[in-house]
Design a protein around this motif. Sequence first.
Motif, PDB file in Angstrom:
ATOM      1  N   CYS A 138       0.805  -1.229   0.000  1.00 35.87           N
ATOM      2  CA  CYS A 138       0.000   0.000   0.000  1.00 35.87           C
ATOM      3  C   CYS A 138       0.837   1.277   0.000  1.00 35.87           C
ATOM      4  CB  CYS A 138      -0.944   0.010   1.197  1.00 35.87           C
ATOM      5  SG  CYS A 138      -2.368  -1.096   1.008  1.00 35.87           S
ATOM      6  N   THR A 139       2.126   1.173   0.216  1.00 30.33           N
ATOM      7  CA  THR A 139       2.929   2.390   0.333  1.00 30.33           C
ATOM      8  C   THR A 139       3.942   2.586  -0.790  1.00 30.33           C
ATOM      9  OG1 THR A 139       4.493   1.216   1.786  1.00 30.33           O
ATOM     10  CG2 THR A 139       2.700   2.449   2.843  1.00 30.33           C
ATOM     11  N   HIS A 140       4.259   1.535  -1.529  1.00 33.10           N
ATOM     12  CA  HIS A 140       5.225   1.719  -2.621  1.00 33.10           C
ATOM     13  C   HIS A 140       4.499   2.059  -3.926  1.00 33.10           C
ATOM     14  CE1 HIS A 140       4.169  -2.101  -4.447  1.00 33.10           C
ATOM     15  NE2 HIS A 140       4.543  -2.794  -3.386  1.00 33.10           N
TER      16      HIS A 140
ATOM     17  N   ARG B 254      -7.412  -2.864  -8.129  1.00 34.94           N
ATOM     18  CA  ARG B 254      -7.460  -3.661  -9.353  1.00 34.94           C
ATOM     19  C   ARG B 254      -6.227  -4.553  -9.467  1.00 34.94           C
ATOM     20  NH1 ARG B 254     -10.670  -6.350 -12.797  1.00 34.94           N
ATOM     21  NH2 ARG B 254      -9.851  -6.368 -14.948  1.00 34.94           N
ATOM     22  N   ILE B 255      -5.066  -4.051  -9.062  1.00 36.78           N
ATOM     23  CA  ILE B 255      -3.859  -4.877  -9.101  1.00 36.78           C
ATOM     24  C   ILE B 255      -4.038  -6.117  -8.236  1.00 36.78           C
ATOM     25  CG2 ILE B 255      -1.426  -5.008  -8.403  1.00 36.78           C
ATOM     26  CD1 ILE B 255      -1.178  -2.045  -9.247  1.00 36.78           C
ATOM     27  N   MET B 256      -4.554  -5.932  -7.032  1.00 38.44           N
ATOM     28  CA  MET B 256      -4.770  -7.069  -6.143  1.00 38.44           C
ATOM     29  C   MET B 256      -5.808  -8.018  -6.726  1.00 38.44           C
ATOM     30  SD  MET B 256      -3.993  -8.714  -3.381  1.00 38.44           S
ATOM     31  CE  MET B 256      -3.051  -7.549  -2.381  1.00 38.44           C
ATOM     32  N   GLU B 257      -6.864  -7.485  -7.289  1.00 37.34           N
ATOM     33  CA  GLU B 257      -7.913  -8.324  -7.869  1.00 37.34           C
ATOM     34  C   GLU B 257      -7.363  -9.193  -8.997  1.00 37.34           C
ATOM     35  OE1 GLU B 257     -12.477  -7.557  -8.800  1.00 37.34           O
ATOM     36  OE2 GLU B 257     -11.183  -6.422 -10.170  1.00 37.34           O
ATOM     37  N   VAL B 258      -6.593  -8.584  -9.894  1.00 34.25           N
ATOM     38  CA  VAL B 258      -6.023  -9.336 -11.012  1.00 34.25           C
ATOM     39  C   VAL B 258      -5.004 -10.353 -10.500  1.00 34.25           C
ATOM     40  CG1 VAL B 258      -4.654  -9.184 -13.131  1.00 34.25           C
ATOM     41  CG2 VAL B 258      -6.432  -7.476 -12.665  1.00 34.25           C
ATOM     42  N   TYR B 259      -4.162  -9.936  -9.557  1.00 38.18           N
ATOM     43  CA  TYR B 259      -3.157 -10.847  -9.005  1.00 38.18           C
ATOM     44  C   TYR B 259      -3.802 -12.105  -8.436  1.00 38.18           C
ATOM     45  CZ  TYR B 259       0.419 -12.670  -5.828  1.00 38.18           C
ATOM     46  OH  TYR B 259       1.305 -13.494  -5.169  1.00 38.18           O
ATOM     47  N   LEU B 260      -4.859 -11.937  -7.674  1.00 43.13           N
ATOM     48  CA  LEU B 260      -5.510 -13.077  -7.033  1.00 43.13           C
ATOM     49  C   LEU B 260      -6.301 -13.930  -8.011  1.00 43.13           C
ATOM     50  CD1 LEU B 260      -6.749 -11.519  -3.655  1.00 43.13           C
ATOM     51  CD2 LEU B 260      -4.734 -12.963  -4.065  1.00 43.13           C
ATOM     52  N   ASN B 261      -6.446 -13.470  -9.242  1.00 44.84           N
ATOM     53  CA  ASN B 261      -7.165 -14.244 -10.248  1.00 44.84           C
ATOM     54  C   ASN B 261      -6.262 -14.910 -11.277  1.00 44.84           C
ATOM     55  OD1 ASN B 261     -10.309 -14.225 -10.241  1.00 44.84           O
ATOM     56  ND2 ASN B 261      -9.734 -12.176  -9.528  1.00 44.84           N
TER      57      ASN B 261
ATOM     58  N   GLY C   2      -3.104  -1.810   9.094  1.00 45.21           N
ATOM     59  CA  GLY C   2      -3.761  -1.371   7.867  1.00 45.21           C
ATOM     60  C   GLY C   2      -2.884  -1.523   6.632  1.00 45.21           C
ATOM     61  N   LEU C   3      -2.076  -2.571   6.585  1.00 47.85           N
ATOM     62  CA  LEU C   3      -1.161  -2.754   5.468  1.00 47.85           C
ATOM     63  C   LEU C   3      -1.853  -3.172   4.183  1.00 47.85           C
ATOM     64  CD1 LEU C   3       1.871  -4.483   7.270  1.00 47.85           C
ATOM     65  CD2 LEU C   3       1.407  -2.049   6.931  1.00 47.85           C
ATOM     66  N   GLU C   4      -3.139  -3.565   4.272  1.00 48.76           N
ATOM     67  CA  GLU C   4      -3.908  -3.878   3.068  1.00 48.76           C
ATOM     68  C   GLU C   4      -5.099  -2.941   2.926  1.00 48.76           C
ATOM     69  OE1 GLU C   4      -6.026  -4.392   5.495  1.00 48.76           O
ATOM     70  OE2 GLU C   4      -6.762  -6.434   5.236  1.00 48.76           O
ATOM     71  N   ALA C   5      -5.086  -1.841   3.671  1.00 46.12           N
ATOM     72  CA  ALA C   5      -6.215  -0.910   3.677  1.00 46.12           C
ATOM     73  C   ALA C   5      -6.471  -0.275   2.310  1.00 46.12           C
ATOM     74  CB  ALA C   5      -5.998   0.172   4.726  1.00 46.12           C
TER      75      ALA C   5
ATOM     76  N   VAL D  80      -6.486  -1.512  -0.491  1.00 50.38           N
ATOM     77  CA  VAL D  80      -7.280  -2.393  -1.347  1.00 50.38           C
ATOM     78  C   VAL D  80      -8.769  -2.139  -1.132  1.00 50.38           C
ATOM     79  CG1 VAL D  80      -7.806  -4.803  -1.874  1.00 50.38           C
ATOM     80  CG2 VAL D  80      -5.463  -4.136  -1.325  1.00 50.38           C
ATOM     81  N   TYR D  81      -9.103  -1.646   0.048  1.00 52.21           N
ATOM     82  CA  TYR D  81     -10.516  -1.494   0.401  1.00 52.21           C
ATOM     83  C   TYR D  81     -10.953  -0.042   0.540  1.00 52.21           C
ATOM     84  CZ  TYR D  81     -10.107  -6.464   1.178  1.00 52.21           C
ATOM     85  OH  TYR D  81      -9.872  -7.807   0.994  1.00 52.21           O
ATOM     86  N   ASP D  82     -10.069   0.901   0.246  1.00 57.28           N
ATOM     87  CA  ASP D  82     -10.426   2.323   0.320  1.00 57.28           C
ATOM     88  C   ASP D  82     -11.446   2.676  -0.759  1.00 57.28           C
ATOM     89  OD1 ASP D  82      -8.784   2.732   2.431  1.00 57.28           O
ATOM     90  OD2 ASP D  82      -7.116   3.536   1.270  1.00 57.28           O
TER      91      ASP D  82
END
Length: 222
Positions: free
Chosen positions: A71-73, A137-144, A215-218, A220-222
């Motif tokens: 979430c920070t890079h 979207r990056i996380m969504e595509v990665y997990l798919n 909140g290291l994955e926050a 993704v849900y903002d």
Amino acid sequence: MVRLLKILAKIVLWFVGLSLAFVLIFKFVPPPVTATMVMNGDGITKDWESLSNIDRNLVSAVVAAEDGKFCTHDGFDVEAIEKAIERNARGGRIRGGSTISQQTAKNVFLWQGGGYVRKGFEAWFTFLIEKIWGKRRIMEVYLNVAETGIGTYGAEAGSQRYFGHSASRLSKSEASRMAAALPLPQKRSVTNPTGFTRRYGNMIAARMGVVRRDGLEACVYD
């Protein structure tokens, strides 16, 4: 020489245009197939699911296992890359410092394996998806598209294969085991992990609490 430069300029322009077009399309449309899927030769089992239908436990697990600074890079973890270079300079098994963004760019647009040419393309696509897709979207595509087993791709197909139920209700233990196997999904057991995989899964499960707390994955849900 002038003619050669013009040809090279046209190639670069075509590449930039095509890459932008594909990145824009895949911001809204699921990638239908990837080079990894085609080149593995083990068949393709996949089932695209929106991020809202993937349990948050898996998001926390992959952040804990693969990329705590997700979430920070801006797509690249410079510190991790420098450490990987230092380790590799000492010899032994080559290790990378890839972020989830870099892995997603590689999985969707490129091929597996190393090499400076592929790494250069990977950096370009990582820059594009960070700017155009955004973290969710990056996380969504990665997990798919991530390989979750032999011939198996994505969270839903992996969850059905290993646990017999949807990825929408992965337990903390199930999510951590899937994340532990991601680097070597064809060799590491998810259902009955032993040795390093079991220990690594337990470590990921413990880190998941830190991911949630801090909140290291926050993003993704903002």
